[in-house]
Design a protein around this motif. Structure first.
Motif, PDB file in Angstrom:
ATOM      1  N   MET A   1       0.691  -1.323  -0.078  1.00 44.50           N
ATOM      2  CA  MET A   1      -0.012   0.013  -0.035  1.00 44.50           C
ATOM      3  C   MET A   1       0.913   1.380   0.115  1.00 44.50           C
ATOM      4  SD  MET A   1      -3.070   0.938  -0.396  1.00 44.50           S
ATOM      5  CE  MET A   1      -4.030   2.464  -0.044  1.00 44.50           C
ATOM      6  N   GLU A   2       2.044   1.277   0.721  1.00 50.29           N
ATOM      7  CA  GLU A   2       2.930   2.230   0.995  1.00 50.29           C
ATOM      8  C   GLU A   2       3.545   2.731  -0.546  1.00 50.29           C
ATOM      9  OE1 GLU A   2       5.917   1.477   3.632  1.00 50.29           O
ATOM     10  OE2 GLU A   2       4.427   1.890   5.414  1.00 50.29           O
ATOM     11  N   ILE A   3       3.752   2.012  -1.246  1.00 51.01           N
ATOM     12  CA  ILE A   3       4.174   1.997  -2.767  1.00 51.01           C
ATOM     13  C   ILE A   3       3.335   2.808  -3.633  1.00 51.01           C
ATOM     14  CG2 ILE A   3       3.720  -0.329  -3.609  1.00 51.01           C
ATOM     15  CD1 ILE A   3       6.915   1.447  -4.571  1.00 51.01           C
ATOM     16  N   VAL A   4       2.124   2.403  -3.470  1.00 45.80           N
ATOM     17  CA  VAL A   4       0.986   3.019  -4.088  1.00 45.80           C
ATOM     18  C   VAL A   4       0.522   4.379  -3.781  1.00 45.80           C
ATOM     19  CG1 VAL A   4      -1.527   2.992  -4.739  1.00 45.80           C
ATOM     20  CG2 VAL A   4      -0.200   0.806  -4.508  1.00 45.80           C
ATOM     21  N   ILE A   5       0.789   4.446  -2.498  1.00 47.14           N
ATOM     22  CA  ILE A   5       0.690   5.845  -2.199  1.00 47.14           C
ATOM     23  C   ILE A   5       1.795   6.915  -2.536  1.00 47.14           C
ATOM     24  CG2 ILE A   5       0.843   7.629  -0.106  1.00 47.14           C
ATOM     25  CD1 ILE A   5      -0.645   5.461   1.538  1.00 47.14           C
ATOM     26  N   LEU A   7       3.773   6.315  -5.284  1.00 44.64           N
ATOM     27  CA  LEU A   7       3.810   6.458  -6.742  1.00 44.64           C
ATOM     28  C   LEU A   7       2.356   7.374  -7.240  1.00 44.64           C
ATOM     29  CD1 LEU A   7       4.630   5.338  -9.257  1.00 44.64           C
ATOM     30  CD2 LEU A   7       2.881   3.401  -9.291  1.00 44.64           C
ATOM     31  N   SER A   8       1.553   7.328  -6.451  1.00 41.97           N
ATOM     32  CA  SER A   8       0.301   8.310  -6.830  1.00 41.97           C
ATOM     33  C   SER A   8       0.737   9.726  -6.311  1.00 41.97           C
ATOM     34  CB  SER A   8      -0.948   7.994  -5.745  1.00 41.97           C
ATOM     35  OG  SER A   8      -1.330   6.724  -5.782  1.00 41.97           O
ATOM     36  N   GLN A   9       1.355  10.029  -5.475  1.00 43.53           N
ATOM     37  CA  GLN A   9       1.869  11.573  -5.064  1.00 43.53           C
ATOM     38  C   GLN A   9       3.021  11.688  -6.465  1.00 43.53           C
ATOM     39  OE1 GLN A   9       2.465  12.274  -0.697  1.00 43.53           O
ATOM     40  NE2 GLN A   9       2.688  10.211  -0.808  1.00 43.53           N
ATOM     41  N   PHE A 365       9.060  11.543  -2.074  1.00 48.07           N
ATOM     42  CA  PHE A 365       7.747  11.517  -1.434  1.00 48.07           C
ATOM     43  C   PHE A 365       7.495  10.443  -0.092  1.00 48.07           C
ATOM     44  CE2 PHE A 365       7.238  12.994  -5.482  1.00 48.07           C
ATOM     45  CZ  PHE A 365       6.457  14.299  -5.770  1.00 48.07           C
ATOM     46  N   PRO A 366       6.531  11.144   0.812  1.00 47.38           N
ATOM     47  CA  PRO A 366       6.411  10.116   1.899  1.00 47.38           C
ATOM     48  C   PRO A 366       5.573   8.846   1.539  1.00 47.38           C
ATOM     49  CG  PRO A 366       4.995  11.986   1.960  1.00 47.38           C
ATOM     50  CD  PRO A 366       5.753  12.337   0.873  1.00 47.38           C
ATOM     51  N   ASN A 367       5.710   7.944   2.486  1.00 48.25           N
ATOM     52  CA  ASN A 367       5.026   6.588   2.365  1.00 48.25           C
ATOM     53  C   ASN A 367       3.557   6.851   2.894  1.00 48.25           C
ATOM     54  OD1 ASN A 367       7.242   5.044   1.647  1.00 48.25           O
ATOM     55  ND2 ASN A 367       7.733   4.834   3.876  1.00 48.25           N
ATOM     56  N   SER A 368       3.282   8.038   3.447  1.00 49.12           N
ATOM     57  CA  SER A 368       1.816   8.126   3.778  1.00 49.12           C
ATOM     58  C   SER A 368       1.476   9.356   3.244  1.00 49.12           C
ATOM     59  CB  SER A 368       1.749   8.202   5.379  1.00 49.12           C
ATOM     60  OG  SER A 368       2.307   9.464   5.784  1.00 49.12           O
ATOM     61  N   TRP A 369       0.142   9.395   2.867  1.00 47.99           N
ATOM     62  CA  TRP A 369      -0.494  10.807   2.108  1.00 47.99           C
ATOM     63  C   TRP A 369      -0.429  11.942   2.963  1.00 47.99           C
ATOM     64  CZ3 TRP A 369      -1.642  10.629  -3.119  1.00 47.99           C
ATOM     65  CH2 TRP A 369      -1.976  11.995  -3.621  1.00 47.99           C
ATOM     66  N   SER A 370       0.241  13.078   2.616  1.00 42.12           N
ATOM     67  CA  SER A 370       0.310  14.191   3.326  1.00 42.12           C
ATOM     68  C   SER A 370       0.336  15.313   2.291  1.00 42.12           C
ATOM     69  CB  SER A 370       1.527  14.245   4.169  1.00 42.12           C
ATOM     70  OG  SER A 370       1.828  15.931   4.590  1.00 42.12           O
ATOM     71  N   TRP A 371      -0.960  16.217   2.319  1.00 43.55           N
ATOM     72  CA  TRP A 371      -1.030  17.238   1.505  1.00 43.55           C
ATOM     73  C   TRP A 371      -0.031  18.213   1.525  1.00 43.55           C
ATOM     74  CZ3 TRP A 371      -2.988  17.090  -3.011  1.00 43.55           C
ATOM     75  CH2 TRP A 371      -4.315  16.220  -3.221  1.00 43.55           C
ATOM     76  N   GLU A 372       0.381  18.572   2.949  1.00 47.58           N
ATOM     77  CA  GLU A 372       1.465  19.503   3.193  1.00 47.58           C
ATOM     78  C   GLU A 372       2.752  19.199   2.652  1.00 47.58           C
ATOM     79  OE1 GLU A 372       3.271  21.845   7.185  1.00 47.58           O
ATOM     80  OE2 GLU A 372       1.761  20.309   7.615  1.00 47.58           O
ATOM     81  N   ALA A 373       3.252  17.785   2.825  1.00 47.75           N
ATOM     82  CA  ALA A 373       4.430  17.298   1.994  1.00 47.75           C
ATOM     83  C   ALA A 373       4.332  17.507   0.474  1.00 47.75           C
ATOM     84  CB  ALA A 373       4.766  15.777   2.830  1.00 47.75           C
TER      85      ALA A 373
END
Length: 449
Positions: A1-5, A7-9, A365-373
């Protein structure tokens, strides 16, 4: 799941930057009644994933995510459309337009990149404000987490006073970037100020370090984040314990605990921990690798303040207040990246070793979704894209601008034949840079750096 997040960012940021950059060329071209034949996100070599013709322009998405492009009629570009250029010039073609209009069209992409970055920084200042620690809060100095900077002469416990003449009033995420490109650092050690001159090849040495981490960090307490079933201390320690002494030595900070256990392998030692706000005495077993067999934990900002470590600050801005803050932040990033680029093109610094390709960007890009990052990284990438495109290399916007300025100054237009050859040379240079950057990624992955 982390790789998907991740890659999406990565894809969202890349797509946004490419589309807006190409819009920067597309809009002035249309304003000057120049025909745009294609507008593509990613490259459509042989085939497109999606395409649709609207008016005189084909809009589409290619399959190769290495960039994007707009194909403007009558312009010598990467398409190398010699058949079109052999025909008589038409009023709607790029080559028929005045030099000043062609210059605006070519500068449109990088202009959008810089405007976008500054707008993002303004928006981030308004939405998130500033989260920082006043430098005078760091009573016991910083934690040196990189052997590279330690060898250069800065040690754990030193207070960073200034970097290249700039007084450090706030300790935040920018501190490591400033140190990485610094020439001199003023520190305070044992109440005395000292000037440390970093070696010219400091970046190159840092890149070569297989165990590189952030250069400096805040000194934090040793908090137990968890224990494995085979941990020798599973009965002595509990999750969220804070080790405050070990072997009779007070240990306010994690680095003190780690230094002690690394130098005392295969030993049982007395220790004191804070557990549920109470002090407990325990006996700890250090294994043969100088470890306690625990996962490290962390404390929230309010708990750090409660325990007397640090009082963090957050400054919020109104809409109009955020404008100068965002502009200043964007200017600092632009100047900082310009400094890095200069070091990259100075071989003696070794900075070229740190050049990376798509994997390096992906890893930011971080492993978890962060709009700030996400927005912070996108702003930095937008500045990088703008600066890189301004390099005077044929096939880049900067190359076209260079030849247009020559034409406007000398009143002599370079021949189509010359432009074709220059475009080919530029394309070869770009391929070489691309291979070098992504080759660096591959080398680092193989070498474990």
């Amino acid at each position: 799941m982390e790789i998907v997040i991740k890659l999406s960012q990565f894809l969202l940021s890349l797509s946004l930057l490419i589309i807006l950059h190409e819009l920067g060329h597309f809009i002035p071209a249309k304003l000057f009644k120049t025909r745009v034949e294609k507008f593509y996100l990613f490259f459509d070599i042989k085939f497109s994933l999606v395409k649709k013709k609207i008016g005189e322009t084909v809009y589409g998405i290619g399959w190769l995510p290495l960039g994007g492009y707009v194909k403007i009629s009558g312009m010598i570009d990467e398409s190398m459309d010699k058949e079109q250029m052999a025909l008589p010039p038409q009023p709607w073609e790029f080559r028929s337009k005045p030099a000043w209009q062609r210059l605006i069209i070519m500068l449109g992409g990088v202009t959008v990149n810089f405007i976008l970055a500054f707008l993002i920084y303004i928006g981030m200042a308004y939405a998130y404000g500033d989260f920082y620690l006043n430098n005078d809060q760091i009573k016991d100095g910083v934690w040196i987490t990189s052997k590279t900077i330690e060898k250069a002469g800065i040690k754990t416990g030193d207070k960073i006073v200034s970097i290249d003449g700039e007084n450090i009033t706030r300790f935040d995420n920018s501190i490591n970037g400033k140190l990485l490109t610094a020439k001199t650092v003023v520190i305070e050690r044992d109440g005395q100020k000292q000037t440390v001159t970093l070696p010219k090849n400091f970046i190159g040495t840092y890149v070569d370090d297989a165990n590189k981490s952030a250069l400096v960090g805040l000194r934090m307490p040793f908090v137990v984040g968890g224990l494995s079933d085979d941990s020798p201390n599973k009965n002595a320690l509990q999750k969220k314990d804070i080790i405050t002494s070990i072997g009779g030595m007070p240990t306010r900070y994690m680095d003190q605990v780690m230094a002690f256990i690394e130098s005392h392998p295969n030993q049982k030692v007395p220790a004191t921990v804070v557990r549920n706000e109470k002090t407990e005495n325990v006996t700890l077993q250090i294994n043969d690798k100088g470890k306690l067999g625990v996962a490290l934990g962390s404390l929230k900002e309010e708990n750090l303040a409660k325990l007397g470590y640090y009082n963090f600050s957050r400054e919020n801005y109104g809409f109009f207040e955020s404008i100068p803050v965002g502009l200043e932040r964007g200017k600092e990033q632009l100047v900082g990246y310009g400094r890095q680029l200069k070091m990259i093109f100075t071989p003696s610094t070794g900075a070229y070793k740190g050049v990376g390709g798509f994997k390096a960007i992906f890893d930011i890009f971080p492993n978890s979704w962060s709009w700030e990052a996400f927005w912070g990284i996108t702003a930095i990438l937008s500045i990088m894209l703008g600066v890189m495109n301004l390099l005077p290399i044929p096939a880049l916007d900067g190359g076209h601008v260079m030849f247009l300025l020559y034409e406007m100054i000398t009143r002599r237009k370079p021949s189509d034949k010359f432009m074709e050859h220059a475009q080919l040379v530029g394309f070869v240079l770009l391929i070489g840079l691309l291979l070098f950057a992504n080759g660096n990624d591959i080398y680092k992955a193989i070498a474990g750096k």
